[in-house]
Design a protein around this motif. Sequence first.
Motif, PDB file in Angstrom:
ATOM      1  N   ASP A 205      89.810  18.202  86.527  1.00  0.00           N
ATOM      2  CA  ASP A 205      89.938  18.253  87.909  1.00  0.00           C
ATOM      3  C   ASP A 205      89.128  19.505  88.117  1.00  0.00           C
ATOM      4  O   ASP A 205      89.671  20.395  88.687  1.00  0.00           O
ATOM      5  N   VAL A 206      87.799  19.688  87.833  1.00  0.00           N
ATOM      6  CA  VAL A 206      87.059  20.874  87.926  1.00  0.00           C
ATOM      7  C   VAL A 206      85.611  20.397  88.251  1.00  0.00           C
ATOM      8  O   VAL A 206      85.221  19.188  88.258  1.00  0.00           O
ATOM      9  N   SER A 207      84.816  21.332  89.040  1.00  0.00           N
ATOM     10  CA  SER A 207      83.339  20.968  89.323  1.00  0.00           C
ATOM     11  C   SER A 207      82.814  21.430  88.005  1.00  0.00           C
ATOM     12  O   SER A 207      83.359  21.854  86.706  1.00  0.00           O
ATOM     13  N   MET A 208      81.484  20.771  88.117  1.00  0.00           N
ATOM     14  CA  MET A 208      80.598  20.914  86.741  1.00  0.00           C
ATOM     15  C   MET A 208      80.506  22.409  86.415  1.00  0.00           C
ATOM     16  O   MET A 208      80.496  22.925  85.426  1.00  0.00           O
ATOM     17  N   ALA A 209      80.207  23.369  87.488  1.00  0.00           N
ATOM     18  CA  ALA A 209      80.087  24.570  87.417  1.00  0.00           C
ATOM     19  C   ALA A 209      81.144  25.327  86.708  1.00  0.00           C
ATOM     20  O   ALA A 209      81.200  26.146  85.856  1.00  0.00           O
ATOM     21  N   GLU A 210      82.350  25.179  87.216  1.00  0.00           N
ATOM     22  CA  GLU A 210      83.611  25.626  86.651  1.00  0.00           C
ATOM     23  C   GLU A 210      83.839  25.041  85.098  1.00  0.00           C
ATOM     24  O   GLU A 210      83.893  26.010  84.218  1.00  0.00           O
ATOM     25  N   LEU A 211      83.390  23.714  84.856  1.00  0.00           N
ATOM     26  CA  LEU A 211      83.820  23.339  83.413  1.00  0.00           C
ATOM     27  C   LEU A 211      82.792  24.153  82.620  1.00  0.00           C
ATOM     28  O   LEU A 211      83.021  24.662  81.404  1.00  0.00           O
ATOM     29  N   GLN A 212      81.380  24.599  83.108  1.00  0.00           N
ATOM     30  CA  GLN A 212      80.312  25.245  82.236  1.00  0.00           C
ATOM     31  C   GLN A 212      81.112  26.614  81.940  1.00  0.00           C
ATOM     32  O   GLN A 212      80.786  27.173  80.925  1.00  0.00           O
ATOM     33  N   THR A 213      81.537  27.177  83.058  1.00  0.00           N
ATOM     34  CA  THR A 213      82.198  28.536  82.721  1.00  0.00           C
ATOM     35  C   THR A 213      83.307  28.303  81.943  1.00  0.00           C
ATOM     36  O   THR A 213      83.442  29.445  80.820  1.00  0.00           O
ATOM     37  N   GLU A 214      84.153  27.409  81.737  1.00  0.00           N
ATOM     38  CA  GLU A 214      85.272  27.151  80.746  1.00  0.00           C
ATOM     39  C   GLU A 214      84.787  26.943  79.546  1.00  0.00           C
ATOM     40  O   GLU A 214      85.236  27.709  78.521  1.00  0.00           O
ATOM     41  N   VAL A 215      83.584  26.394  79.122  1.00  0.00           N
ATOM     42  CA  VAL A 215      83.423  26.146  77.699  1.00  0.00           C
ATOM     43  C   VAL A 215      82.641  27.346  77.430  1.00  0.00           C
ATOM     44  O   VAL A 215      82.365  27.674  75.893  1.00  0.00           O
ATOM     45  N   SER A 216      81.831  27.874  78.240  1.00  0.00           N
ATOM     46  CA  SER A 216      81.140  29.391  77.703  1.00  0.00           C
ATOM     47  C   SER A 216      82.113  30.276  77.182  1.00  0.00           C
ATOM     48  O   SER A 216      81.483  31.099  76.363  1.00  0.00           O
ATOM     49  N   LEU A 217      83.440  30.483  77.629  1.00  0.00           N
ATOM     50  CA  LEU A 217      84.178  31.399  77.226  1.00  0.00           C
ATOM     51  C   LEU A 217      84.959  31.072  75.613  1.00  0.00           C
ATOM     52  O   LEU A 217      85.623  32.001  75.147  1.00  0.00           O
ATOM     53  N   LEU A 218      84.558  29.664  75.319  1.00  0.00           N
ATOM     54  CA  LEU A 218      85.292  29.446  73.985  1.00  0.00           C
ATOM     55  C   LEU A 218      84.401  30.112  72.773  1.00  0.00           C
ATOM     56  O   LEU A 218      83.190  30.391  72.817  1.00  0.00           O
ATOM     57  N   SER A 219      85.187  30.472  71.905  1.00  0.00           N
ATOM     58  CA  SER A 219      84.645  31.158  70.630  1.00  0.00           C
ATOM     59  C   SER A 219      84.984  30.637  69.407  1.00  0.00           C
ATOM     60  O   SER A 219      85.729  29.621  69.320  1.00  0.00           O
ATOM     61  N   SER A 220      84.641  31.362  68.181  1.00  0.00           N
ATOM     62  CA  SER A 220      85.080  30.795  66.992  1.00  0.00           C
ATOM     63  C   SER A 220      86.420  30.435  66.857  1.00  0.00           C
ATOM     64  O   SER A 220      87.334  31.074  67.425  1.00  0.00           O
ATOM     65  N   GLY A 221      86.854  29.259  66.239  1.00  0.00           N
ATOM     66  CA  GLY A 221      88.281  28.779  66.173  1.00  0.00           C
ATOM     67  C   GLY A 221      88.499  27.927  67.131  1.00  0.00           C
ATOM     68  O   GLY A 221      89.549  27.371  67.305  1.00  0.00           O
ATOM     69  N   ALA A 222      87.441  27.515  67.901  1.00  0.00           N
ATOM     70  CA  ALA A 222      87.809  26.230  68.906  1.00  0.00           C
ATOM     71  C   ALA A 222      86.581  25.237  68.748  1.00  0.00           C
ATOM     72  O   ALA A 222      85.570  25.333  68.131  1.00  0.00           O
ATOM     73  N   MET A 223      86.917  24.212  69.509  1.00  0.00           N
ATOM     74  CA  MET A 223      86.015  22.870  69.679  1.00  0.00           C
ATOM     75  C   MET A 223      86.348  22.221  70.810  1.00  0.00           C
ATOM     76  O   MET A 223      87.389  22.407  71.693  1.00  0.00           O
ATOM     77  N   VAL A 224      85.537  21.305  70.975  1.00  0.00           N
ATOM     78  CA  VAL A 224      85.520  20.559  72.245  1.00  0.00           C
ATOM     79  C   VAL A 224      85.245  19.153  72.144  1.00  0.00           C
ATOM     80  O   VAL A 224      84.704  18.691  71.206  1.00  0.00           O
ATOM     81  N   PHE A 225      86.495  18.380  72.909  1.00  0.00           N
ATOM     82  CA  PHE A 225      86.253  16.764  72.592  1.00  0.00           C
ATOM     83  C   PHE A 225      85.978  16.366  74.015  1.00  0.00           C
ATOM     84  O   PHE A 225      86.916  16.383  74.767  1.00  0.00           O
ATOM     85  N   LEU A 226      84.833  15.986  73.917  1.00  0.00           N
ATOM     86  CA  LEU A 226      84.485  15.216  75.341  1.00  0.00           C
ATOM     87  C   LEU A 226      84.617  13.832  75.215  1.00  0.00           C
ATOM     88  O   LEU A 226      84.040  13.033  74.481  1.00  0.00           O
ATOM     89  N   PHE A 227      85.455  13.256  76.384  1.00  0.00           N
ATOM     90  CA  PHE A 227      85.477  11.996  76.486  1.00  0.00           C
ATOM     91  C   PHE A 227      84.650  11.389  77.650  1.00  0.00           C
ATOM     92  O   PHE A 227      83.620  10.907  77.137  1.00  0.00           O
ATOM     93  N   VAL A 228      84.945  11.471  78.803  1.00  0.00           N
ATOM     94  CA  VAL A 228      83.897  11.191  80.001  1.00  0.00           C
ATOM     95  C   VAL A 228      84.031  12.412  80.983  1.00  0.00           C
ATOM     96  O   VAL A 228      85.101  12.875  81.379  1.00  0.00           O
TER      97      VAL A 228
END
Length: 645
Positions: A205-228
């Motif tokens: 439940d976020v906007s695209m801008a908020e989601l882009q900020t969230e993923v930009s903060l991820l660093s080594s030791g993390a991964m993203v699993f995108l469903f839809v």
Amino acid sequence: MAFLVFFAIFVPTSDAFCSTISSSLNPPPKVLVIHSYYPTFTWTENINQGIRNKFAEEGWHKSFLSIEFLDAKRHPEEDYLENTAELLRIKYPDPEAVDVIICSDDQALNFLISRADTLFKGVPVVFCGVNDYDPVILKRKKDITGVIEAIDPKSTLEVALKLQPDIQEVMVISDITLTGKATEKTARQIFQAFKERLHFRYVSDVSMAELQTEVSLLSSGAMVFLFVFNRDNEGHNFTHEESLRLISAHCRVPVYGPWTFYLGEGIVGGMLTSGEVQGRIAAQLALRILRGERAENIPVVMKSPNRYMFDYHQLALHKLPVDKIPPGSEFINMPESFYHRHRYLVWATVFALTAETAIIILLLLNFVRRRRAEKALISSEQRYRTLIETITDCVFTLDMNGKFTLLNPAFENITGYPVQDFLGLPFAEILDPDYVQSTIERFKKGLAGKTIPVYEVELKHKNGKTVPVELNVTSLMDADGNHTGRIGVARDITERKNAEEILKESEKKFRGFFDMSPQAITLSDIETGKILDFNDMLCTLTKYSREEIIGKRASEIGFYSEDERTEVLKILKTSGEVRGLNMDFKARDGSILNGLMFAKIIKIAGKSLILTIFLDITEQKRLEAQLQLAKKNGGRRHAGRRRSP
């Protein structure tokens, strides 16, 4: 006006495919495809492409393919769907004119099941891309089958842990649509097994801008699993590809997903579900129905046909170890290898060698069997009885009336009938009716003193089938030279018949390879050097006509000299084959073609021939020469600059 707009949305796209089974007297089969979503939805496009490709590959080109789109993702309202159903009733007033329906995804299936008695009644349905399949639907509509869709995020996460053993955090992305909520629920259940090892953060439940900020903060030791993520909480809509590109642009860690439409757009890969494969399987089931099977007799494909697929660019970008990828995985963006560049030549060579080996083995097996039988028949008189009792061929004798007076145990092995059941009976009793009259005529001619060549008949078997046998029959004589009957051997040739069929099929496939090869191929006499056969590619390359080539030597035509042919023969006789020999040969217009020669001595009908494959590398040579010249000129310019004051 509203009705006209609504009607325009549902004008079907139609494809005329051309099939060998249809004719002007028989109208082509009509297949109706109903998709849940809209035409440009990637998943729907992939399913549609799979259906088209399968019908084309199977030769059903004349099947009339009509395609409808419910657009239920953007318009799930019941009034809209009911109006859609009414429009379909108008467009297809005669359900019997539709031979089979293919529907994709849950909405289209539920649309048809809920209207089974009023819409396309009696028309068999094949579904695909369905997540929530329940066998209870068979009570509403029996003539239905299909293939389910089930994503496998567990396998993808397990692969990700092998590629990134230091993963501690997994960001799971889904949106606020019904599909997004359903996939998040599935993810939470599946990922529960990993909660002791990994920290999962669910973002929806976020906007695209908020989601882009969230993923930009991820660093080594993390991964993203995108469903839809097709809609954010501000009401902005995105296609699958758009959302992935917007997320990947701000993400420094690997992104994984469950569907093939993400592959090539920014995900590493994983165990992916393919809309194209779903469409192909649905088309295959529909073809079975068109060929006469009943839908209710075709089991639903309960295992989703998922497969491991990866983007080599993403693996290289994130420095992930390719050797940890599961065996048998498929790749996109893989660097082109030597095999890929020359795969047709490799396939051609392997096929030719395999076909040759298979033919030789079959001939040797047949030769060995014949030799053993001949040695057995030439045994001494003292061992006659033992031979009769143990030989695998059926040995029999007939009196002057054609009745059996002796049968060895092999009779029962071949026919399944006990020997005692046929002793004293006419030989016609064991023959297939189609062979009775011709065999009686041969029996009479034999008693008259005529030599009867080996011939084939079919015997009845106790199981109701027939057995092909080869008969070799001669006359029995008394001491005065008078005929007393006939003696013969019946050999079961079932295996030989099967081998002959295999040999015919192999020869047919070899002929097809020979004619369709993209490389020039010749068959020439090893002794005279005359070209006995060749494919059209040789004419294309050399610009000679078939009449100018057939029956002539290569040196006589001017392809290359007699000395060069002598060199090739020397290599063939020494090593048995020629692999990649540089050979220049002259075309009809005088131009010189650079080529690689591959050759091998083969036997056809007992005659030694040379199978030669020419790989034209003229263009490759020209490009290499240009590259060398460019490097040389570049070096001179560089040296000149260094000498300048």
